[in-house]
Motif scaffolding. Sequence first.
Motif, PDB file in Angstrom:
ATOM      1  N   GLU A 128       0.833  -1.205   0.000  1.00  0.00           N
ATOM      2  CA  GLU A 128       0.000   0.000   0.000  1.00  0.00           C
ATOM      3  C   GLU A 128       0.872   1.262   0.000  1.00  0.00           C
ATOM      4  N   MET A 129       1.984   1.231   0.730  1.00  0.00           N
ATOM      5  CA  MET A 129       2.886   2.379   0.746  1.00  0.00           C
ATOM      6  C   MET A 129       3.507   2.593  -0.637  1.00  0.00           C
ATOM      7  N   GLN A 130       3.811   1.499  -1.342  1.00  0.00           N
ATOM      8  CA  GLN A 130       4.337   1.639  -2.698  1.00  0.00           C
ATOM      9  C   GLN A 130       3.309   2.327  -3.600  1.00  0.00           C
ATOM     10  N   HIS A 131       2.039   1.968  -3.439  1.00  0.00           N
ATOM     11  CA  HIS A 131       0.976   2.635  -4.207  1.00  0.00           C
ATOM     12  C   HIS A 131       0.894   4.117  -3.822  1.00  0.00           C
ATOM     13  N   LEU A 132       0.968   4.391  -2.526  1.00  0.00           N
ATOM     14  CA  LEU A 132       0.894   5.773  -2.057  1.00  0.00           C
ATOM     15  C   LEU A 132       2.035   6.608  -2.635  1.00  0.00           C
ATOM     16  N   VAL A 133       3.247   6.070  -2.615  1.00  0.00           N
ATOM     17  CA  VAL A 133       4.399   6.790  -3.154  1.00  0.00           C
ATOM     18  C   VAL A 133       4.210   7.042  -4.646  1.00  0.00           C
ATOM     19  N   ARG A 134       3.737   6.028  -5.372  1.00  0.00           N
ATOM     20  CA  ARG A 134       3.497   6.183  -6.809  1.00  0.00           C
ATOM     21  C   ARG A 134       2.467   7.282  -7.065  1.00  0.00           C
ATOM     22  N   ILE A 135       1.382   7.277  -6.304  1.00  0.00           N
ATOM     23  CA  ILE A 135       0.323   8.272  -6.472  1.00  0.00           C
ATOM     24  C   ILE A 135       0.816   9.664  -6.075  1.00  0.00           C
ATOM     25  N   MET A 136       1.536   9.756  -4.962  1.00  0.00           N
ATOM     26  CA  MET A 136       2.051  11.064  -4.526  1.00  0.00           C
ATOM     27  C   MET A 136       3.035  11.622  -5.548  1.00  0.00           C
ATOM     28  N   ARG A 137       3.843  10.753  -6.159  1.00  0.00           N
ATOM     29  CA  ARG A 137       4.773  11.194  -7.198  1.00  0.00           C
ATOM     30  C   ARG A 137       3.991  11.790  -8.368  1.00  0.00           C
ATOM     31  N   LYS A 138       2.918  11.117  -8.776  1.00  0.00           N
ATOM     32  CA  LYS A 138       2.088  11.629  -9.876  1.00  0.00           C
ATOM     33  C   LYS A 138       1.435  12.957  -9.503  1.00  0.00           C
ATOM     34  N   MET A 139       0.938  13.061  -8.289  1.00  0.00           N
ATOM     35  CA  MET A 139       0.312  14.312  -7.842  1.00  0.00           C
ATOM     36  C   MET A 139       1.341  15.441  -7.801  1.00  0.00           C
ATOM     37  N   THR A 140       2.545  15.146  -7.334  1.00  0.00           N
ATOM     38  CA  THR A 140       3.608  16.153  -7.295  1.00  0.00           C
ATOM     39  C   THR A 140       3.944  16.620  -8.707  1.00  0.00           C
ATOM     40  N   GLU A 141       4.059  15.676  -9.641  1.00  0.00           N
ATOM     41  CA  GLU A 141       4.318  16.040 -11.036  1.00  0.00           C
ATOM     42  C   GLU A 141       3.196  16.929 -11.568  1.00  0.00           C
ATOM     43  N   PHE A 142       1.962  16.588 -11.250  1.00  0.00           N
ATOM     44  CA  PHE A 142       0.823  17.394 -11.690  1.00  0.00           C
ATOM     45  C   PHE A 142       0.936  18.816 -11.166  1.00  0.00           C
ATOM     46  N   TYR A 143       1.187  18.965  -9.855  1.00  0.00           N
ATOM     47  CA  TYR A 143       1.275  20.299  -9.269  1.00  0.00           C
ATOM     48  C   TYR A 143       2.469  21.077  -9.796  1.00  0.00           C
TER      49      TYR A 143
END
Length: 163
Positions: A128-143
């Motif tokens: 789940e943490m790996q998914h969270l990191v992947r999602i947070m990376r995408k959100m950071t790229e978006f912002y």
Amino acid sequence: MTDSFAEMKRELYELMQRSRRGNFAPPLPEGVTPSEARTIMMVAGLRCEGEDVRPGRVAEMTHTTPSALSQTFKTLEEKGLIERRRASGDYRAVTVSLTEEGERVAEEGRRLRDEHMDAAMAYVGVEEMQHLVRIMRKMTEFYEQDFERAGKSRAEGDDAPCA
């Protein structure tokens, strides 16, 4: 837009607000405030990267105004955790370093941060943490792209947490 999408968006905003209001940071070393701990950790981190630690760089990295950082430095000096010195060759320039006690506090901060993250990862689970990191990376790229489109630098945007 479906009801489930709208509900998910509402829940995401609510969770983001709760995380901003909540104290989801690791415990602090004894005797320092969150601002002091963040400053000590930044000074230690910059020094580990081999940089001469300048107040302006610490202010930039901690998203702190120079005047607020100056007050934090004053308090940390009074507590015997940092030293400020004039840089050689330029009497106007100042460098900051941790004292032996400041190094101890930084090490304690790293230990507490690592224990906190280990406990969070154990609770949530590695997958789940790996998914969270992947999602947070995408959100950071978006912002970051969003800031670029708006012509802003990251420093002009919302405060970002320090490692």
